[in-house]
Design an enzyme around this catalytic site. Structure first.
Site, short mmCIF file in Angstrom:
data_model
loop_
_atom_site.label_atom_id
_atom_site.label_comp_id
_atom_site.label_asym_id
_atom_site.label_seq_id
_atom_site.Cartn_x
_atom_site.Cartn_y
_atom_site.Cartn_z
N ALA A 11 0.85 -1.21 0.00
CA ALA A 11 0.00 0.00 0.00
C ALA A 11 0.88 1.24 0.00
CB ALA A 11 -0.92 -0.02 1.21
N ARG A 40 0.44 2.00 8.28
CA ARG A 40 0.13 2.51 6.94
C ARG A 40 -1.33 2.23 6.57
NH1 ARG A 40 4.65 2.38 2.06
NH2 ARG A 40 4.71 4.63 2.01
N ASN A 92 8.11 -2.89 -2.26
CA ASN A 92 9.35 -2.16 -2.54
C ASN A 92 10.45 -3.11 -3.02
OD1 ASN A 92 8.53 -2.80 0.10
ND2 ASN A 92 10.36 -1.87 0.97
N PRO A 94 14.09 -2.21 -3.10
CA PRO A 94 15.21 -1.26 -2.94
C PRO A 94 16.55 -1.85 -3.38
CG PRO A 94 14.65 -2.27 -0.83
CD PRO A 94 13.66 -2.79 -1.82
N LEU A 164 3.97 6.02 -13.37
CA LEU A 164 3.55 7.30 -12.76
C LEU A 164 4.74 7.99 -12.14
CD1 LEU A 164 3.47 7.28 -9.39
CD2 LEU A 164 1.56 5.76 -9.80
N GLU A 166 5.74 10.75 -9.08
CA GLU A 166 5.16 11.29 -7.87
C GLU A 166 4.87 12.78 -8.06
OE1 GLU A 166 7.20 10.06 -4.30
OE2 GLU A 166 7.42 8.05 -5.15
N SER A 270 19.25 21.04 -12.42
CA SER A 270 18.84 21.10 -11.01
C SER A 270 20.01 20.71 -10.13
CB SER A 270 17.68 20.13 -10.77
OG SER A 270 18.13 18.79 -10.91
N CYS A 277 13.38 6.00 -7.41
CA CYS A 277 13.48 5.12 -8.58
C CYS A 277 14.74 5.27 -9.42
CB CYS A 277 12.27 5.35 -9.47
SG CYS A 277 10.74 4.88 -8.68
N1 LIG Z 1 7.35 5.46 -6.12
C1 LIG Z 1 7.11 5.57 -7.40
O1 LIG Z 1 6.83 6.64 -7.91
C2 LIG Z 1 7.19 4.37 -8.29
C3 LIG Z 1 6.73 4.49 -9.62
C4 LIG Z 1 6.80 3.38 -10.45
C5 LIG Z 1 7.26 2.17 -9.96
N2 LIG Z 1 7.68 2.07 -8.67
C6 LIG Z 1 8.10 0.75 -8.19
O2 LIG Z 1 6.99 0.19 -7.45
C7 LIG Z 1 7.46 -0.58 -6.35
C8 LIG Z 1 6.85 -0.06 -5.06
O3 LIG Z 1 7.32 1.26 -4.84
P1 LIG Z 1 6.67 2.20 -3.75
O4 LIG Z 1 7.28 3.54 -3.95
O5 LIG Z 1 5.17 2.06 -3.79
O6 LIG Z 1 7.22 1.51 -2.41
P2 LIG Z 1 6.73 1.76 -0.91
O7 LIG Z 1 7.87 1.44 -0.04
O8 LIG Z 1 6.06 3.09 -0.81
O9 LIG Z 1 5.58 0.67 -0.70
C9 LIG Z 1 5.80 -0.70 -0.63
C10 LIG Z 1 4.89 -1.30 0.44
O10 LIG Z 1 4.98 -2.72 0.37
C11 LIG Z 1 4.83 -3.22 1.68
N3 LIG Z 1 5.32 -4.62 1.74
C12 LIG Z 1 6.58 -5.07 1.57
N4 LIG Z 1 6.61 -6.42 1.64
C13 LIG Z 1 5.33 -6.82 1.87
C14 LIG Z 1 4.71 -8.10 2.02
N5 LIG Z 1 5.42 -9.22 1.92
N6 LIG Z 1 3.38 -8.14 2.23
C15 LIG Z 1 2.65 -7.00 2.30
N7 LIG Z 1 3.18 -5.78 2.16
C16 LIG Z 1 4.50 -5.68 1.93
C17 LIG Z 1 5.63 -2.26 2.53
O11 LIG Z 1 5.22 -2.34 3.89
C18 LIG Z 1 5.30 -0.92 1.87
O12 LIG Z 1 4.20 -0.27 2.51
C19 LIG Z 1 8.98 -0.51 -6.42
O13 LIG Z 1 9.45 -1.63 -7.14
C20 LIG Z 1 9.24 0.75 -7.21
O14 LIG Z 1 10.46 0.70 -7.91
C21 LIG Z 1 7.64 3.14 -7.83
O1 LIG Z 2 13.96 18.12 -15.93
C1 LIG Z 2 14.00 17.56 -14.83
C2 LIG Z 2 13.04 16.60 -14.43
C3 LIG Z 2 13.17 16.00 -13.18
N1 LIG Z 2 14.18 16.35 -12.35
C4 LIG Z 2 14.32 15.66 -11.04
O2 LIG Z 2 14.32 14.27 -11.25
C5 LIG Z 2 13.76 13.58 -10.14
C6 LIG Z 2 12.69 12.62 -10.57
O3 LIG Z 2 11.58 13.33 -11.05
P1 LIG Z 2 10.33 12.60 -11.74
O4 LIG Z 2 10.82 11.67 -12.77
O5 LIG Z 2 9.40 13.64 -12.17
O6 LIG Z 2 9.66 11.83 -10.50
P2 LIG Z 2 9.62 10.28 -10.06
O7 LIG Z 2 8.44 10.14 -9.19
O8 LIG Z 2 10.95 9.87 -9.55
O9 LIG Z 2 9.28 9.48 -11.41
C7 LIG Z 2 10.24 8.73 -12.14
O10 LIG Z 2 10.41 7.46 -11.55
C8 LIG Z 2 9.17 6.71 -11.47
C9 LIG Z 2 9.49 5.43 -10.71
O11 LIG Z 2 10.01 4.43 -11.51
C10 LIG Z 2 8.66 6.46 -12.88
O12 LIG Z 2 7.45 5.70 -12.81
C11 LIG Z 2 8.42 7.79 -13.57
O13 LIG Z 2 7.98 7.57 -14.91
C12 LIG Z 2 9.72 8.59 -13.57
O14 LIG Z 2 9.48 9.89 -14.13
C13 LIG Z 2 13.26 14.68 -9.20
O15 LIG Z 2 14.22 14.90 -8.18
C14 LIG Z 2 13.14 15.88 -10.11
O16 LIG Z 2 13.26 17.09 -9.41
C15 LIG Z 2 15.13 17.28 -12.74
O17 LIG Z 2 16.06 17.59 -11.99
N2 LIG Z 2 15.01 17.87 -13.97
#
Ligand SMILES: NC(=O)c1ccc[n+]([C@@H]2O[C@H](COP(=O)([O-])OP(=O)(O)OC[C@H]3O[C@@H](n4cnc5c(N)ncnc54)[C@H](O)[C@@H]3O)[C@@H](O)[C@H]2O)c1
Ligand SMILES: O=c1ccn([C@@H]2O[C@H](COP(=O)(O)OP(=O)(O)O[C@H]3O[C@H](CO)[C@@H](O)[C@H](O)[C@H]3O)[C@@H](O)[C@H]2O)c(=O)[nH]1
Length: 463
Positions: A11, A40, A92, A94, A164, A166, A270, A277
């Protein structure tokens, strides 16, 4: 096959928003998001949706609409797995902090735990979806665990990486550039792919839903992040050259971005990219390349990280040099701690590393961030283990108000591009600071001419 029940394990920043949007757009599907972290889940169930654990513009409203109707947050992992036809794994992944691949490879222990739990609990055939970002060929390991349960249950494994970003998670989820689904090319695999396509087709045009083999899908996610981060390191590399030559990196970015082959996005110089990620996924890519003996490929991508580390260090060095080569006992105020605007996430934020460098130089750091809690900032610094918790506590003062944070400062550093920073009364801030008043704009968001007219010594990135 029509999907009516989905479970998502994890979650977090991905599981929460992704499932909230699926639930909102597919009222006929019951979506249960489970997590081992009780706090959470409690926070996701907070009656006041402003208190949900993840801040994303628009998310609270979607949760308010769907929660209790067809969106549920629970710690009953086994029950949710048992009931669902489709299980998303969104835990996650990591960077490993121990053993083989330490500091580079993705730690897949949480993924494996999920696979084992699914294998143990499932009594009917299921589709297991990799939502987490995973090394290419992870589906093979998951399949091996699932297929060796001996209870006759059939599993289809799909890769459906999440793109996506953040801060814009909700709009990215509502109107994605594409949805990527990788699966087996067998009839059962294709049936599973179709079932998941139908879920997304509730709100995404079918021509934006791309289907591939599993390995292409897994590798496309790492590739997308590597390309995006590479653009930032490329423009940041040019920012240093601009500072030496009198060119202005914003003008250079604009000039090259108008070339339709290059495009204007992701060219903002920046203080360095952060977030959970980019670094993790590139290190993982480098590790995978090395493990296949592809040292040139590994070195090529590793340079993106080397450049980013350099950019963060360069920023802290510039502050020290500009402040007459000493920041000892000087008050330096950080505006922003999150890794980018519109999120409360601080993972790998440049602010943490810049603060750590400056505290090593005995600076006193004050911080204001509109969304990051005091405890989070302190735990971010403690995690680096550079000094004791008490020392960090002493070196970091955290404020709820930017004007208070800036009072009596020798310098201000902008670490996050929060919009509100551009609306401040900068004259009032200037009047409250030590003179000369320095301003280091790590995001190039402020108007240098206006600030210099007030009296600030303004230093942006790349100009
Ligand atoms: N954060 C992002 O913007 C983003 C975007 C795209 C992809 N991802 C990928 O998605 C994945 C998740 O990222 P996140 O940022 O959501 O991580 P996160 O740490 O916010 O969330 C992961 C959650 O999984 C839970 N968890 C771990 N093991 C578990 C288990 N065995 N059973 C139940 N719950 C469990 C943790 O308690 C935690 O709340 C990663 O692989 C990341 O690389 C992240
Ligand atoms: O022109 C730019 C664009 C971004 N950033 C920095 O780059 C980092 C990442 O930004 P952004 O990519 O917008 O956010 P994330 O949430 O890390 O998203 C990336 O990582 C995610 C996790 O895998 C992917 O899903 C997304 O597509 C990918 O954009 C941040 O510190 C931004 O400030 C810069 O410095 N310059």
């Amino acid at each position: 096959m029509k999907i009516t029940k989905i479970c998502c394990i994890g979650a977090g920043y991905v599981g929460g928003p992704t499932m909230a949007v699926i639930a909102q757009k597919c009222p006929d599907i019951q979506v249960t998001v489970v997590d081992l972290n009780e706090q959470r889940i409690k926070d996701w169930n907070d009656p006041n949706t402003d208190n949900i654990p993840i801040y994303e513009p628009g998310l609270a409203g979607i949760v308010a609409e769907a929660r209790g109707r067809n969106l549920f947050f629970s710690t009953e992992v086994d029950k949710a797995i048992d009931e669902a036809q489709v299980i998303f794994i969104s835990v996650n992944t990591p960077t490993k902090t121990y053993g083989k691949g330490k500091g580079m490879a993705a730690d897949l222990k949480y993924i494996e735990l999920c696979a084992r739990q699914i294998a143990k609990v499932a009594k009917q055939n299921k589709i297991v979806v990799e939502k987490s970002t995973l090394p290419v060929r992870t589906a093979e390991a998951i399949k091996s665990i699932l297929d060796n349960t001996g209870n006759g249950v059939q599993f289809q494994i799909l890769s459906n990486p999440e793109f996506l970003a953040e801060g814009t998670a909700v709009t990215d989820l509502l109107s994605p550039d594409r949805i990527l689904i990788g699966g087996d090319t067998t009839p059962e695999g294709e049936e599973a792919i179709e079932a998941l396509v139908d879920v997304y087709a509730n709100w995404v045009d079918k021509d934006k839903i791309l289907t591939t083999n599993v390995w292409s899908s897994e590798l496309s996610k790492l590739t997308a992040n590597a390309f995006l981060a590479q653009r930032i390191s490329s423009i940041n590399a040019m920012s240093e050259l601009c500072e030496k030559t009198g060119a202005d990196v914003s003008e250079v970015a604009r000039a090259i971005g108008m070339d339709s082959r290059i495009g204007p996005k992701f060219l903002k110089a920046s203080v360095g990219f952060g977030g959970s990620c980019f670094q993790k996924d590139i290190l993982n890519l480098v590790y995978i390349a090395k493990s296949y003996g592809l040292s040139e490929v590994a070195d090529y991508w590793e340079q993106v990280i080397i450049m980013n580390d350099h950019q963060k260090r360069r920023f802290s060095n510039k502050i020290v040099q500009t402040l007459y080569n000493t920041v000892a006992d000087k008050k330096i105020t950080f505006l922003g701690w999150a890794f980018k605007k519109d999120t409360n996430d601080t993972r790998e934020s440049a602010a943490i590393y810049v603060a750590d460098d400056l505290i090593n130089e005995q600076a006193k750091i004050s911080v204001y961030d509109p969304k990051v809690s005091r405890s989070k900032m302190l735990s971010d610094l403690d995690y680096l283990e550079t000094r004791t918790v008490e020392e960090n506590n002493k070196a970091l003062a955290i404020f709820d108000n930017a004007y208070e944070a800036c009072k009596g400062a020798h310098a201000i550093a902008i670490l996050t591009e929060w919009d509100e920073f551009t609306t401040y009364d900068w004259k009032k801030i200037y009047d409250s600071m030590h003179k000369p008043a320095f301003l280091f704009d790590g995001r190039n968001i402020l108007n240098s001419n206006e600030l210099e007219a007030i009296g600030f010594i303004y230093k942006g990135i790349g100009s």
